[in-house]
Write a protein that holds these residues in place. Structure first.
Motif, PDB file in Angstrom:
ATOM      1  N   VAL A 234      82.049  24.214  40.599  1.00 57.03           N
ATOM      2  CA  VAL A 234      81.546  24.777  41.820  1.00 57.03           C
ATOM      3  C   VAL A 234      79.907  24.860  41.774  1.00 57.03           C
ATOM      4  N   ASP A 235      79.617  25.344  43.039  1.00 57.45           N
ATOM      5  CA  ASP A 235      77.893  25.160  43.096  1.00 57.45           C
ATOM      6  C   ASP A 235      77.245  26.098  42.391  1.00 57.45           C
ATOM      7  N   GLU A 236      76.319  25.867  41.655  1.00 57.39           N
ATOM      8  CA  GLU A 236      75.480  26.625  40.750  1.00 57.39           C
ATOM      9  C   GLU A 236      76.199  27.489  39.826  1.00 57.39           C
ATOM     10  N   GLY A 237      77.562  26.869  39.708  1.00 56.57           N
ATOM     11  CA  GLY A 237      78.441  27.767  38.628  1.00 56.57           C
ATOM     12  C   GLY A 237      78.906  29.054  38.983  1.00 56.57           C
ATOM     13  N   GLN A 238      78.858  29.580  40.369  1.00 58.42           N
ATOM     14  CA  GLN A 238      78.877  30.707  40.677  1.00 58.42           C
ATOM     15  C   GLN A 238      80.343  30.988  41.216  1.00 58.42           C
ATOM     16  N   LEU A 239      81.074  31.918  40.596  1.00 57.38           N
ATOM     17  CA  LEU A 239      82.469  32.589  40.887  1.00 57.38           C
ATOM     18  C   LEU A 239      82.320  33.800  41.463  1.00 57.38           C
ATOM     19  N   PHE A 240      82.474  34.159  42.618  1.00 61.18           N
ATOM     20  CA  PHE A 240      82.881  35.628  42.851  1.00 61.18           C
ATOM     21  C   PHE A 240      84.482  36.000  42.824  1.00 61.18           C
ATOM     22  N   GLU A 241      84.760  36.847  41.608  1.00 63.88           N
ATOM     23  CA  GLU A 241      86.151  36.906  41.268  1.00 63.88           C
ATOM     24  C   GLU A 241      86.691  38.003  42.051  1.00 63.88           C
ATOM     25  N   ILE A 242      87.753  37.987  42.498  1.00 61.66           N
ATOM     26  CA  ILE A 242      88.602  39.285  43.135  1.00 61.66           C
ATOM     27  C   ILE A 242      89.664  39.610  42.268  1.00 61.66           C
ATOM     28  N   GLN A 243      89.869  40.863  42.127  1.00 62.94           N
ATOM     29  CA  GLN A 243      90.711  41.325  41.092  1.00 62.94           C
ATOM     30  C   GLN A 243      90.785  40.823  39.997  1.00 62.94           C
ATOM     31  N   ALA A 244      89.662  41.056  39.293  1.00 64.86           N
ATOM     32  CA  ALA A 244      89.383  40.191  37.797  1.00 64.86           C
ATOM     33  C   ALA A 244      90.022  41.103  36.770  1.00 64.86           C
ATOM     34  N   ASP A 245      90.184  42.299  36.992  1.00 65.02           N
ATOM     35  CA  ASP A 245      91.069  43.052  35.781  1.00 65.02           C
ATOM     36  C   ASP A 245      92.487  43.108  36.040  1.00 65.02           C
ATOM     37  N   TYR A 246      92.981  42.881  37.075  1.00 70.20           N
ATOM     38  CA  TYR A 246      94.407  42.692  37.558  1.00 70.20           C
ATOM     39  C   TYR A 246      95.197  41.442  37.319  1.00 70.20           C
ATOM     40  N   ALA A 247      96.227  41.461  36.600  1.00 73.57           N
ATOM     41  CA  ALA A 247      97.137  40.125  36.546  1.00 73.57           C
ATOM     42  C   ALA A 247      96.167  39.205  36.045  1.00 73.57           C
TER      43      ALA A 247
ATOM     44  N   PHE B  63      85.977  33.470  45.340  1.00 78.44           N
ATOM     45  CA  PHE B  63      85.285  32.788  46.152  1.00 78.44           C
ATOM     46  C   PHE B  63      84.276  32.019  45.366  1.00 78.44           C
ATOM     47  N   ALA B  64      83.909  30.674  45.750  1.00 77.59           N
ATOM     48  CA  ALA B  64      82.934  29.947  45.551  1.00 77.59           C
ATOM     49  C   ALA B  64      82.478  29.075  46.434  1.00 77.59           C
ATOM     50  N   ARG B  65      81.488  27.957  46.097  1.00 76.38           N
ATOM     51  CA  ARG B  65      81.345  27.252  47.218  1.00 76.38           C
ATOM     52  C   ARG B  65      81.291  25.771  46.486  1.00 76.38           C
ATOM     53  N   LEU B  66      81.361  25.077  47.262  1.00 75.60           N
ATOM     54  CA  LEU B  66      81.228  23.222  47.139  1.00 75.60           C
ATOM     55  C   LEU B  66      80.662  22.897  48.400  1.00 75.60           C
ATOM     56  N   GLY B  67      79.499  21.944  47.933  1.00 79.09           N
ATOM     57  CA  GLY B  67      78.711  21.296  48.869  1.00 79.09           C
ATOM     58  C   GLY B  67      78.196  22.362  49.931  1.00 79.09           C
TER      59      GLY B  67
ATOM     60  N   VAL C 297      84.910  28.007  49.553  1.00 81.16           N
ATOM     61  CA  VAL C 297      86.303  27.774  49.098  1.00 81.16           C
ATOM     62  C   VAL C 297      86.706  29.195  48.249  1.00 81.16           C
ATOM     63  N   GLY C 298      87.969  29.332  48.302  1.00 77.24           N
ATOM     64  CA  GLY C 298      88.824  29.978  47.813  1.00 77.24           C
ATOM     65  C   GLY C 298      89.308  29.424  46.357  1.00 77.24           C
ATOM     66  N   VAL C 299      89.189  29.879  45.447  1.00 76.49           N
ATOM     67  CA  VAL C 299      89.776  29.502  44.031  1.00 76.49           C
ATOM     68  C   VAL C 299      91.070  30.162  43.308  1.00 76.49           C
ATOM     69  N   VAL C 300      91.990  29.342  43.076  1.00 71.98           N
ATOM     70  CA  VAL C 300      93.075  29.884  42.393  1.00 71.98           C
ATOM     71  C   VAL C 300      93.365  29.164  41.167  1.00 71.98           C
ATOM     72  N   ALA C 301      93.533  29.766  40.072  1.00 71.15           N
ATOM     73  CA  ALA C 301      93.500  29.067  38.734  1.00 71.15           C
ATOM     74  C   ALA C 301      94.447  29.828  37.659  1.00 71.15           C
ATOM     75  N   ASN C 302      95.163  29.230  37.017  1.00 72.19           N
ATOM     76  CA  ASN C 302      95.932  29.776  35.776  1.00 72.19           C
ATOM     77  C   ASN C 302      94.760  30.165  34.920  1.00 72.19           C
ATOM     78  N   GLN C 303      95.022  31.036  34.089  1.00 73.45           N
ATOM     79  CA  GLN C 303      93.977  31.273  32.937  1.00 73.45           C
ATOM     80  C   GLN C 303      94.643  31.233  31.664  1.00 73.45           C
TER      81      GLN C 303
END
Length: 480
Positions: free
Chosen positions: A289-302, A309-313, A317-323
């Motif tokens: 993602v742009d500038e390596g910046q991720l605004f995480e939602i519900q970081a401590d849950y599940a 949220f992040a940005r591309l170009g 964009v919304g990001v969903v990812a397995n950890q």
């Protein structure tokens, strides 16, 4: 007849009523409204390390942009001995302002006046409803700052059903304009449900609403908690910068200094050769993602699923990812519910979805029956959310896409617009190669990891004009 004083402006002489008693009456009322319940109550609020309702709005909004409405609404608040105290504002400050130059509507409960709970006259409810109504009419987000120490039940208010009017306004505004709640102090009684009905609910850690952990870690009602009010208010501003003003607009696009065709050579070595070895998916996301910046939602849950949220170009964009670090990236019931809620939020406000998949098929140490129960009960919510989404959806398989997760997380049957895999990706079962998956059309292309950012940026640019025709219906019936 009231005495007139003449003011000379240039060559014109204008009459003024500054000396009229009505002027002094209004000026006095405005000053008392600004004072709230008085200097002593304000001092007590500051002594607890907390800002007042208006001070919070000064931090949240761009300087000089706040336009207050309803400041002169008057209430009758009752103290411990039932003394009547006439106060302005009804325990809530309402109005509009700007965040990064974009309009927002706000309400901020005033804990110094009737503990921010309003009075039996129902003025608080009327002011909040009016604020939400105006936001919907204009097409701008609503931000609510909650700080109420008493509920209508405790006071015995005959106007208690009035809070139902707030609930109705919030439900009607859902998916129309973004709604964000920030719990700044005690949040009890009917105010709790009001905060929970919004799109995102944030909270200062020392506040009272059953404690922080039950809501950020266990229930997931509160996506994030903060150690200070200033930090929380700054995060609300940052979150708003990712979102459109309403569902009728595209998310904001900012000038991007991070090249869209930037290569990510680190990703070529990010995935361990051993299937049993974990890695941090956040490192992968931050490379893309742009500038390596991720605004995480519900970081401590599940924590087995990442949403944010992040940005591309320069575009949101919304990001969903397995950890893979928690627990091996496997989906469970809470992770499915968390991701489904986020996918629906993004789809409602035209935010494209990027999904990074590494799902081995089932949580370690669980029986097939336990896994089936979790995925059937909550996985259906995520299936429904992805299948219903009309925004551009792009999926990258980084290592595994096994079992039911292939379809649950934007797989082939859910019509993802773009399905990419890295060379070590496994789609369908752990023994199948990405070339076999590509041969059967399960994925669209096998790419080298270093080209992930460049490919996603180009694909996203092509998908900006995506339109999906839907059958007319009243509403769907999601598996809540």
């Amino acid at each position: 007849m009231a005495a007139l004083r003449q003011l000379t402006t240039g060559t014109k002489t204008l009459p003024t009523y500054i000396d009229h008693p009505a002027w002094e009456l209004v000026e006095g009322a405005k000053l008392r409204a600004l004072e709230g319940a008085g200097a002593q109550r304000v001092a007590e609020q500051h002594a607890r390390g907390r800002l007042t309702a208006r001070e919070r709005l000064q931090v949240l909004l761009d300087p000089g942009t706040f336009l207050e409405s309803g400041a002169l609404v008057q209430q009758r608040s009752f103290g411990l001995h039932e003394e009547q105290q006439h106060c302005y504002g009804e325990g809530v400050v309402t109005g509009s302002g700007r965040v990064y130059g974009r309009p927002v509507f706000v309400f901020s409960q005033d804990h110094t006046t009737a503990a921010g709970a309003g009075s039996p006259s129902g003025g608080l409810v009327q002011k909040i409803c009016r604020t939400i109504d105006r936001a919907v009419e204009v097409g701008a987000p609503v931000i609510g700052l909650y700080d109420s120490g008493r509920s209508g039940v405790e006071r015995g208010d005959i106007s208690l059903p009035g809070y139902g009017e707030i609930y109705q306004r919030q439900v009607d505004a859902s998916g129309v304009v973004p709604q964000i709640s920030l719990v700044m102090g005690p949040c009890v009684g009917e105010a709790v449900l009001s905060a929970a009905l919004t799109d995102v609910t944030l909270k200062v850690t020392w506040t009272q609403a059953g404690g922080m952990a039950p809501h950020t870690v266990q229930s997931g009602v509160v996506p994030g908690g903060f150690d200070s009010e200033l930090e929380a208010l700054a995060d609300v501003r940052e979150l708003l910068a990712f979102l459109p003003l309403s569902a009728s607009e595209a998310p904001p696009r900012i000038r991007c200094t991070d090249p869209e065709d930037r290569l990510c050579p680190y990703l070529d070595y990010a995935i361990p050769q051993s299937q049993q070895e974990a890695y941090d998916m956040k490192d992968v996301i931050e490379q893309v993602v742009d500038e390596g910046q991720l605004f995480e939602i519900q970081a401590d849950y599940a924590r087995g699923i990442i949403t944010g949220f992040a940005r591309l170009g320069g575009s949101t964009v919304g990001v969903v990812a397995n950890q893979p670090q928690v627990p091996a990236g496997c989906l469970d019931g809470d992770a499915c519910a968390k991701a489904a809620r986020f996918v629906q939020f993004c789809d409602a406000f035209n935010v494209p979805l990027i999904t990074f998949m590494d799902e081995p098929g089932g949580p370690p140490g669980t029986t097939a029956q336990e896994t089936d129960q979790a995925l059937v009960r909550h996985g259906a919510k995520l299936v429904y959310a992805y299948a219903q989404a009309t925004v551009p959806t792009l999926t990258v398989i980084t290592r595994n896409a096994s079992g039911g997760a292939t379809d649950i997380v934007a797989g082939n049957l859910l019509r993802a617009d773009v399905k990419l895999s890295w060379p070590f990706g496994r789609a369908g079962n752990k023994s199948s190669s990405p070339l076999l998956a590509a041969a059967h059309g399960v994925i669209d292309e096998v790419i080298f990891p270093r080209y992930t950012r460049a490919r996603l940026c180009r694909e996203l640019d092509l998908l900006r004009g995506k339109r999906v025709a839907r059958q007319p219906l009243k509403h769907g019936n999601p598996p809540l």
